[in-house]
Motif scaffolding. Structure first.
Motif, mmCIF file in Angstrom:
data_model
loop_
_atom_site.group_PDB
_atom_site.id
_atom_site.type_symbol
_atom_site.label_atom_id
_atom_site.label_comp_id
_atom_site.label_asym_id
_atom_site.label_seq_id
_atom_site.Cartn_x
_atom_site.Cartn_y
_atom_site.Cartn_z
ATOM 1 N N SER A 128 4.237 -5.586 -4.775
ATOM 2 C CA SER A 128 3.572 -6.697 -4.109
ATOM 3 C C SER A 128 2.069 -6.507 -4.089
ATOM 4 N N LYS A 129 1.359 -7.604 -4.357
ATOM 5 C CA LYS A 129 -0.086 -7.612 -4.164
ATOM 6 C C LYS A 129 -0.428 -8.045 -2.736
ATOM 7 N N VAL A 130 0.558 -8.592 -2.033
ATOM 8 C CA VAL A 130 0.372 -8.976 -0.629
ATOM 9 C C VAL A 130 0.456 -7.696 0.202
ATOM 10 N N LYS A 131 -0.574 -7.443 0.962
ATOM 11 C CA LYS A 131 -0.657 -6.216 1.767
ATOM 12 C C LYS A 131 0.279 -6.279 2.967
ATOM 13 N N ALA A 132 0.673 -5.101 3.435
ATOM 14 C CA ALA A 132 1.598 -4.994 4.563
ATOM 15 C C ALA A 132 1.071 -5.713 5.803
ATOM 16 N N ASN A 133 -0.224 -5.577 6.097
ATOM 17 C CA ASN A 133 -0.756 -6.209 7.304
ATOM 18 C C ASN A 133 -0.678 -7.736 7.217
ATOM 19 N N VAL A 134 -0.785 -8.297 6.017
ATOM 20 C CA VAL A 134 -0.664 -9.747 5.832
ATOM 21 C C VAL A 134 0.798 -10.174 6.052
ATOM 22 N N LEU A 159 6.594 -1.604 -0.892
ATOM 23 C CA LEU A 159 5.837 -2.576 -1.673
ATOM 24 C C LEU A 159 5.230 -2.018 -2.962
ATOM 25 N N ASP A 160 5.645 -0.840 -3.384
ATOM 26 C CA ASP A 160 5.154 -0.326 -4.662
ATOM 27 C C ASP A 160 6.321 0.274 -5.446
ATOM 28 N N LYS A 168 2.492 -14.816 -0.308
ATOM 29 C CA LYS A 168 2.420 -15.234 1.095
ATOM 30 C C LYS A 168 3.265 -16.481 1.331
#
Length: 127
Positions: free
Chosen positions: A16-22, A41-42, A106
């Motif tokens: 994922s390019k969407v970060k955990a905090n997002v 996520l990796d 997202k």
């Protein structure tokens, strides 16, 4: 039949390019406690994840999957781990993220979580 808790853990697994905090912010906006999430996520964490640990464990409510390697531990004779999860009994509901290809974004995270709440697969913690 086998049922999971509607207020249990939600796994999001895949590159994922969407970060955990997002991701956790989206969950919070939908009324889902961030502590219910396990994020992998990796590719390294996906390849090492032991999927069998969630089989027959009702405190896992949902698995949302994105892109992942085809060769991961535990896939057996299936072409991919996603196919194994969808075919074998005792796993929580499996949802593929993305339209034609697997992709964590997202918008598809939000819409999938909204749909899972609406379908009563999971419950929000707050209204």
């Amino acid at each position: 039949g086998y049922h999971t808790f509607k207020n249990g853990k939600i796994i999001i697994i895949g590159q994922s390019k969407v970060k955990a905090n997002v991701i956790l912010k989206i969950a919070q906006e939908l009324g889902i406690d961030k502590n219910r999430f396990e994020l992998y996520l990796d590719y390294d964490s996906v390849g090492k994840f032991r999927f069998q640990k969630i089989q027959w464990q009702p405190h896992y409510s949902l698995v949302m999957v994105g892109p992942m390697p085809h060769s991961v531990t535990g896939k057996g004779n299936y072409s991919s781990m996603i196919s194994a999860l969808e075919s074998e009994e005792g796993y929580p509901p499996i949802v593929r993220l993305g339209e034609n290809d697997l992709k964590i974004s997202k918008s598809n995270l939000r819409s999938t979580l909204e749909q899972m709440i609406k379908s009563n697969i999971i419950k929000a913690d707050t209204i």
